[in-house]
Write an enzyme that holds these catalytic residues in place. Structure first.
Site: not given
Length: 392
Positions: A72, A152, A180, A200-202, A238, A326
């Site tokens: 993110g 968040n 979020q 963001s995936a997590h 990559t 964070c």
């Protein structure tokens, strides 16, 4: 480890079993580089494109508008810096808010050091912006509006549709940090007039280290990372194939039964708020009472320090936070809580409990039972609290 209750899902979520199972072959058997021309590389490339389609479907976007990132914060940086430097011939003014994630705020601060002007909008006591303030902040040099979809820390959901309309009417790009919101809110980027969106995936039971940026076709944006021609020459490096497969599966699962998922979380959220408020005095709910994320509970407990509260909860096997993950190492009060008008001494006593798919009503009872005892013990060490008790 004995009993452990995890209530910090806004910081991160566990990877779901189905997600991990789909990722595993791309670490071992299907390990080809998607940029390679041989069959093993083509297998990886097809997996990447399949995941891109899944993300695009959720956002009601075209798959060519989805670009994978390292998370993110990278997506936020790319959106802000990419628009700023890619459109500096048109203007140098950006509008955001005082309660954004630091991925936005620190990026804007960086741009200010490089000749750009930034307006930071105030919010009300619930964390909502005033749309008139937004309109009044626009100048002929404004090139970007970046306002998060949902906060968040306090969970407040902004009036994104109205913001998008204002941006479109003024021919200004609109970016929203939806890190979020994804997994909780049905988002149609076309209907909401969103030009760029970070995710963001997590945050929705996918792996860490993988995110995405939606970029509407036609948006003029500079790349953030230069190098090879990956992601259609816009994001070099990559591809993280297992991570991309994971984000695709996770977002697919998140939207299979969105209403049922949200109904469960809202029920748990409201139950937890009620249990805390009815059993512990001198507490304040932060954020909007209804325009908030379904699993977010953010409260301030007067006369105690949030850090002591968190450590005490951890000793009882309960994981929560005092705000953004964070900034968990910072001793300063939350910038979000200060922005909604809380004084330092109250903002310091904040606790965020963010619920997820695996939490239960029984866990709520255990948490509240422990919270009552911890708050009482910590307050008994506060001279101010003892003085107020005596005055009563």
């Amino acid at each position: 480890m004995g009993k452990y209750i995890y209530m910090d899902n806004a910081a991160t979520t566990p990877v779901k079993k189905e997600v991990l199972e789909e990722m595993m072959p791309y670490f071992t058997e299907k390990y080809g580089n998607p940029s390679s021309v041989y069959s093993l590389g083509n297998i990886s490339k097809r997996a990447v494109e399949s995941a891109r389609e899944k993300v695009a479907k959720v956002l009601h976007a075209d798959k060519r508008e989805i670009f994978f990132t390292g998370g993110g914060s990278e997506a936020d940086n790319w959106a802000i810096k990419g628009i700023a430097f890619g459109n500096k011939d048109k203007g140098n003014h950006i509008i955001t808010t005082k309660i954004e994630h630091h991925g936005i705020l620190h990026t804007c601060e960086y741009l200010q050091k490089n000749g750009f002007e930034v307006t930071y909008l105030d919010v009300d006591k619930y964390g909502l912006i005033n749309l008139e303030d937004l309109k009044n902040a626009i100048t002929d040099k404004t090139i970007l509006i970046s306002i998060m979809f949902a906060n968040n820390e306090i969970g407040t959901i902004q009036p994104i549709k109205e913001i998008g309309e204002i941006a479109k009417e003024n021919k200004i790009y609109f970016h929203t940090d939806a890190v979020q919101a994804i997994g909780h809110i049905d988002i149609n980027v076309k209907e909401l007039n969103i030009d760029l969106l970070s995710l963001s995936a997590h945050k929705f039971y996918g792996p860490k280290g993988i995110g995405a940026l939606y970029i509407r076709q036609g948006v003029k944006i500079d790349p953030l990372i230069s190098g090879g021609g990956q992601e259609r020459n816009r994001r070099a490096g990559t591809e993280n194939v297992p991570g991309i497969v994971g984000i695709g599966k996770a977002i697919e699962l998140a939207y299979e039964n969105l209403d049922g998922h949200n109904d469960k979380l809202i029920k748990l959220r409201d139950s937890l708020i009620e249990k805390i408020q009815s059993n512990i005095p001198y507490v304040r709910l932060n954020g909007h009472p209804t325009y908030r994320l379904p699993g977010n509970v953010n409260m301030c407990f007067q006369f105690i320090e949030g850090e002591s509260l968190l450590l005490s909860l951890d000793m009882e096997g309960i994981a929560g936070s005092s705000g953004s993950a964070c900034t968990s190492g910072s001793l300063d009060p939350s910038h979000v809580l200060l922005a909604i008008g809380l004084p330092h001494e109250i903002a310091h006593g904040s606790l965020r409990l963010s619920l997820g798919d695996f939490n239960t009503e029984e866990e709520l009872d255990y948490v509240v039972e422990k919270l009552i005892k911890i708050v009482d013990r910590l307050r008994r060490m506060s001279p101010l609290y003892e003085k107020i008790k005596e005055e009563k």
